[in-house]
Write an enzyme that holds these catalytic residues in place. Sequence first.
Site, PDB file in Angstrom:
ATOM      1  N   CYS A   1       1.113  -1.247   0.020  1.00  0.00           N
ATOM      2  CA  CYS A   1       0.141  -0.162   0.187  1.00  0.00           C
ATOM      3  C   CYS A   1       1.060   1.226  -0.044  1.00  0.00           C
ATOM      4  O   CYS A   1       0.803   1.843   0.947  1.00  0.00           O
ATOM      5  CB  CYS A   1      -0.923   0.073   1.179  1.00  0.00           C
ATOM      6  SG  CYS A   1      -1.822  -1.534   1.311  1.00  0.00           S
ATOM      7  N   ALA A   2       1.543   1.251  -1.033  1.00  0.00           N
ATOM      8  CA  ALA A   2       2.853   2.449  -1.007  1.00  0.00           C
ATOM      9  C   ALA A   2       2.178   3.844  -0.858  1.00  0.00           C
ATOM     10  O   ALA A   2       3.028   4.576  -0.407  1.00  0.00           O
ATOM     11  CB  ALA A   2       3.543   2.159  -2.338  1.00  0.00           C
TER      12      ALA A   2
ATOM     13  N   GLY B   1       5.027   6.787  -1.349  1.00  0.00           N
ATOM     14  CA  GLY B   1       6.015   6.053  -1.329  1.00  0.00           C
ATOM     15  C   GLY B   1       7.044   6.439  -0.196  1.00  0.00           C
ATOM     16  O   GLY B   1       8.227   6.098  -0.354  1.00  0.00           O
ATOM     17  N   GLY B   2       6.576   6.926   0.817  1.00  0.00           N
ATOM     18  CA  GLY B   2       7.611   7.611   2.015  1.00  0.00           C
ATOM     19  C   GLY B   2       8.380   6.103   2.576  1.00  0.00           C
ATOM     20  O   GLY B   2       9.572   6.371   2.520  1.00  0.00           O
ATOM     21  N   LYS B   3       7.576   5.280   2.872  1.00  0.00           N
ATOM     22  CA  LYS B   3       8.257   4.063   3.224  1.00  0.00           C
ATOM     23  C   LYS B   3       9.100   3.153   2.080  1.00  0.00           C
ATOM     24  O   LYS B   3       9.989   2.551   2.330  1.00  0.00           O
ATOM     25  CB  LYS B   3       7.536   3.052   3.939  1.00  0.00           C
ATOM     26  CG  LYS B   3       6.773   3.749   5.272  1.00  0.00           C
ATOM     27  CD  LYS B   3       5.768   2.682   5.904  1.00  0.00           C
ATOM     28  CE  LYS B   3       4.994   3.293   7.142  1.00  0.00           C
ATOM     29  NZ  LYS B   3       4.184   4.365   6.832  1.00  0.00           N
TER      30      LYS B   3
ATOM     31  N   ASP C   1      -0.011   0.004  -5.389  1.00  0.00           N
ATOM     32  CA  ASP C   1      -1.080   0.524  -5.150  1.00  0.00           C
ATOM     33  C   ASP C   1      -2.340   0.645  -5.819  1.00  0.00           C
ATOM     34  O   ASP C   1      -2.177   0.517  -6.788  1.00  0.00           O
ATOM     35  CB  ASP C   1      -0.726   2.108  -4.502  1.00  0.00           C
ATOM     36  CG  ASP C   1      -1.560   2.938  -3.413  1.00  0.00           C
ATOM     37  OD1 ASP C   1      -1.276   2.803  -2.373  1.00  0.00           O
ATOM     38  OD2 ASP C   1      -2.924   2.924  -3.514  1.00  0.00           O
TER      39      ASP C   1
ATOM     40  N   ASP D   1       1.076  -1.515   4.784  1.00  0.00           N
ATOM     41  CA  ASP D   1       0.890  -0.311   5.665  1.00  0.00           C
ATOM     42  C   ASP D   1      -0.615   0.033   5.039  1.00  0.00           C
ATOM     43  O   ASP D   1      -0.794   0.865   4.315  1.00  0.00           O
ATOM     44  CB  ASP D   1       2.072   0.717   5.248  1.00  0.00           C
ATOM     45  CG  ASP D   1       1.604   2.373   6.157  1.00  0.00           C
ATOM     46  OD1 ASP D   1       0.755   2.056   7.078  1.00  0.00           O
ATOM     47  OD2 ASP D   1       1.908   3.047   5.747  1.00  0.00           O
TER      48      ASP D   1
ATOM     49  N   CYS E   1      -1.228   3.278  10.855  1.00  0.00           N
ATOM     50  CA  CYS E   1      -0.782   4.583  11.720  1.00  0.00           C
ATOM     51  C   CYS E   1      -2.302   4.666  12.460  1.00  0.00           C
ATOM     52  O   CYS E   1      -2.789   5.930  12.420  1.00  0.00           O
ATOM     53  CB  CYS E   1      -0.539   5.726  10.788  1.00  0.00           C
ATOM     54  SG  CYS E   1      -1.539   5.991   9.353  1.00  0.00           S
TER      55      CYS E   1
END
Length: 391
Positions: free
Chosen positions: A207-208, A211-213, A231, A279, A332
């Site tokens: 679940c990009a 793309g932070g992670k 995604d 995520d 989160c």
Amino acid sequence: MTPSARIQAAIELLDAIIASARDGGPAADTLIARYFKDRRYAGSRDRRAVRDHVYRAIRRAAERPDDGRMAMVGLARDLPEIAALFDGSAHAPAPIAPGEQGAAPGAVPGWLMPLLAAPVEQDALLGRAPVDLRVNALKGTPADFAALLPDADPIAGLAQGRRLPEGFPIEQNPAWKQGLVEVQDAGSQFIVQACGAQPGMTVVDMCAGAGGKTLALAAAMAGKGMLIAADTIRSRLARLGPRAERAGATFIETLLLDQSHETRALDSLKGQADIVLVDAPCSGTGTWRRNPEARWRLTPERLDRLVAEQARILDFAAPLLAPDGVLLYATCALTDREGRDQADAFLARHAGWVADPIDLPVGRRHGAGLLLTPGHDGSDGFYFARLKRGT
């Protein structure tokens, strides 16, 4: 703008934010930007003051108010200097009537309070969040970063983590422009650390989003191996390309998935991945420091849908793993339904899978995984668990 006119502007913005929260429209930041784009007469001091009024009113009210005036009257009940600006002058709000109802103060909506994980410190959920950074190992070292921003503080447990005060304009700094740093909350960095990505691995960020992670995984892999950012939302995934270019992570592959038919695009990866990061879409209860109006968007019905979607994603992600691979589930969110209970339910559905202990200097053990909270860890709120097939 006069001080009273700024209050009226805040009320107008709050009206728009409340309506958007109710109808699933744009976020507060987007609405504020649009508002001032059409009002060129508002100077920088006016914009800062109005924005401050808006967010103080949002942070104060856990339950979504009926309208913007109700939100601001609630704030005025606490602050006499704000109440005095309801003076009925030109471009100002009408005086507050005796007994006029304002939004009630609170941190957590009443219906949600019993669903939060027990260790959550509710008052800390609405504090101001700092600017957390990750030094990009594909472009330089912490020493290189220190030469450009010597006043940034290290983040304990994160060799590449650095912290600046809330509101620091990092995007104006050469370190950001050169791709040497990425803005990334400490909790998010710890999730990537828990993945254990190494050069040469096959890694899927399921679940990009933007793309932070994914970028943090790319740095951990030193640009070597196969890293797929997947995604279902094209616009989010499109934002990764320019970010990856700036970060020097051009080996990342993107994969657009068809929602509800994701397995069609993922079939060739079955049994191949060393790590799959899920995520998952979630309530965002762990990010209220940054997005306090998210409290006004969440409903019991939406939470039900999110929990069902999280379980569905976990179930189609699991077959992608090689026999000794790791499924890292993260949200989160700070509700047990999305965290502890979701991980436990996965283990109950998938015979032979176990929780793999996570060894990090932060968080608290909570069910199969770790819980990070703003009050305890100084990061956004996260739940994450390492899941793998037993030996």
